[in-house]
Design a protein around this motif. Structure first.
Motif, short mmCIF file in Angstrom:
data_model
loop_
_atom_site.label_atom_id
_atom_site.label_comp_id
_atom_site.label_asym_id
_atom_site.label_seq_id
_atom_site.Cartn_x
_atom_site.Cartn_y
_atom_site.Cartn_z
N LEU A 133 48.31 12.33 65.09
CA LEU A 133 48.36 11.80 66.44
C LEU A 133 49.81 11.48 66.78
CD1 LEU A 133 45.41 9.27 66.29
CD2 LEU A 133 45.49 11.33 67.66
N PRO A 134 50.10 11.47 68.09
CA PRO A 134 51.45 11.01 68.45
C PRO A 134 51.68 9.60 67.95
CG PRO A 134 50.06 11.42 70.38
CD PRO A 134 49.34 11.96 69.22
N ALA A 135 52.94 9.31 67.67
CA ALA A 135 53.30 8.07 66.98
C ALA A 135 52.73 6.84 67.69
CB ALA A 135 54.81 7.97 66.86
N LEU A 136 52.85 6.82 69.01
CA LEU A 136 52.40 5.65 69.75
C LEU A 136 50.91 5.43 69.56
CD1 LEU A 136 54.16 3.88 71.45
CD2 LEU A 136 53.20 4.92 73.47
N GLN A 137 50.15 6.50 69.64
CA GLN A 137 48.70 6.36 69.50
C GLN A 137 48.32 5.92 68.10
OE1 GLN A 137 47.64 10.09 71.90
NE2 GLN A 137 45.71 9.06 71.53
N ARG A 138 49.10 6.38 67.12
CA ARG A 138 48.83 5.95 65.77
C ARG A 138 49.00 4.44 65.66
NH1 ARG A 138 52.69 8.24 62.13
NH2 ARG A 138 53.30 9.71 63.74
N LYS A 139 50.08 3.95 66.29
CA LYS A 139 50.35 2.52 66.19
C LYS A 139 49.26 1.73 66.89
CE LYS A 139 55.17 2.84 65.44
NZ LYS A 139 56.07 3.77 66.04
N VAL A 140 48.80 2.24 68.02
CA VAL A 140 47.74 1.54 68.73
C VAL A 140 46.49 1.48 67.86
CG1 VAL A 140 46.26 1.60 70.74
CG2 VAL A 140 48.64 2.20 70.97
N ARG A 141 46.23 2.56 67.15
CA ARG A 141 45.06 2.57 66.29
C ARG A 141 45.20 1.54 65.18
NH1 ARG A 141 41.93 7.85 65.22
NH2 ARG A 141 41.91 7.47 67.44
N VAL A 142 46.40 1.48 64.58
CA VAL A 142 46.63 0.50 63.52
C VAL A 142 46.42 -0.91 64.07
CG1 VAL A 142 48.38 -0.50 62.05
CG2 VAL A 142 48.19 1.95 62.21
#
Lengths: 193, 93
Positions: A133-142
């Motif tokens: 996933l794009p980095a931002l979406q990964r962070k949101v998921r975390v």
């Protein structure tokens, strides 16, 4: 009038409630929720006192003779924190209802994984290309996983829950630090006297 | 997140999550983060804010765990009905 015969409710408001239910379902993406979470109250002394006294009461009833007393205390502290939140935030409701459903979902996940592993051996042999996933979406998921009960929340709601959760955690730490200080001071005084 | 995007395209402007709202929430979140607050610059990318938020929450969790550990040690050495406990209770309530 009743084009949808799904609900056989003869209530006069049935149409309205059905509509509002539909609206709510559609609006789950929007939900303005105009900052009804006032996270500044977590900074007040009152909240901290309420939390501290509830925590102390709860701690007296914790059975510390089990394997991990620290874990028991952590869970008690979290539960009391959620109670102090008065159910206005999603994370607090998730903490209060979550213990049982968390374990159930973990069991379900294990069963799912067992099924997949037994059936799809071919798939497991192919090289699996992981979709990054794009980095931002990964962070949101975390972030969604860190805040209790907020894994599938839409982004703005997640942000709101996060600010409330962080303020609550900070208060929890202040209160527990204070308690710890009192107890350790009380302990040493006892040793001296 | 894809759910949000599809909601945007199919529902029209009335249900679009406003960017202003997100910006407002992000800046509120930013104010809570010690890392960004201490740098005295209000410019932090969304990625940085999210990253710092995750780190901060993890730190807070760790602190709570440490405090629980400490409390469990202290509670095991203090009798619940001792005069100290009574003093503590009166201080808090």
């Amino acid at each position: 009038m009743s084009s949808s015969s799904t609900i056989s409710n003869p209530d006069a408001n049935s149409n309205r409630t059905r509509e509002s239910k539909r609206k709510k379902r559609r609006k789950i993406e929007v939900e303005p929720q105009n900052t009804n979470l006032d996270q500044s109250k977590w900074r007040t002394d009152t909240e901290q006192q309420i939390y501290s006294s509830k925590l102390l009461q709860a701690l007296r009833q914790v059975r510390r003779s089990n394997d991990s007393p620290s874990r028991a205390i952590r869970e008690t502290a979290d539960r009391v924190l959620a109670v102090t939140a008065k159910g206005r935030s999603r994370w607090s409701r998730a903490i209060l209802t979550g213990r049982l459903s968390l374990r159930l979902s973990q069991i379900n996940k294990k069963h799912k994984r067992a099924k997949l592993n037994s059936g799809n051996n071919i798939k497991s042999r192919k090289p699996v290309v992981k979709k990054r996933l794009p980095a931002l979406q990964r962070k949101v998921r975390v972030l969604g996983r860190l805040v209790p009960g907020c894994q599938k929340l839409p982004f703005p709601n997640l942000l709101e829950e996060t600010t409330d959760y962080i303020s609550a955690l900070e208060m929890q730490i202040r209160a527990m630090t204070f308690l710890t200080g009192l107890l350790s001071a009380g302990g040493t005084a006892d040793q001296l006297g | 997140m894809s759910g949000r995007r599809s909601g945007q395209s199919s529902e029209g402007t009335s249900s679009r999550i406003s960017d202003d709202r997100i910006i407002e929430l992000m800046s509120k979140l930013q104010q809570l983060l010690p890392e960004i607050r201490n740098r005295r610059s209000n410019k932090a990318s969304a990625s940085k804010v999210l990253q710092e938020t995750c780190n901060y929450i993890r730190n807070l969790h760790k602190e709570v765990d440490d405090l629980s550990d400490r409390l469990s040690q202290l509670l095991s050495t203090i009798d619940a009905d001792s005069p100290e406990a009574a003093i503590i209770r009166s201080l808090i309530m």
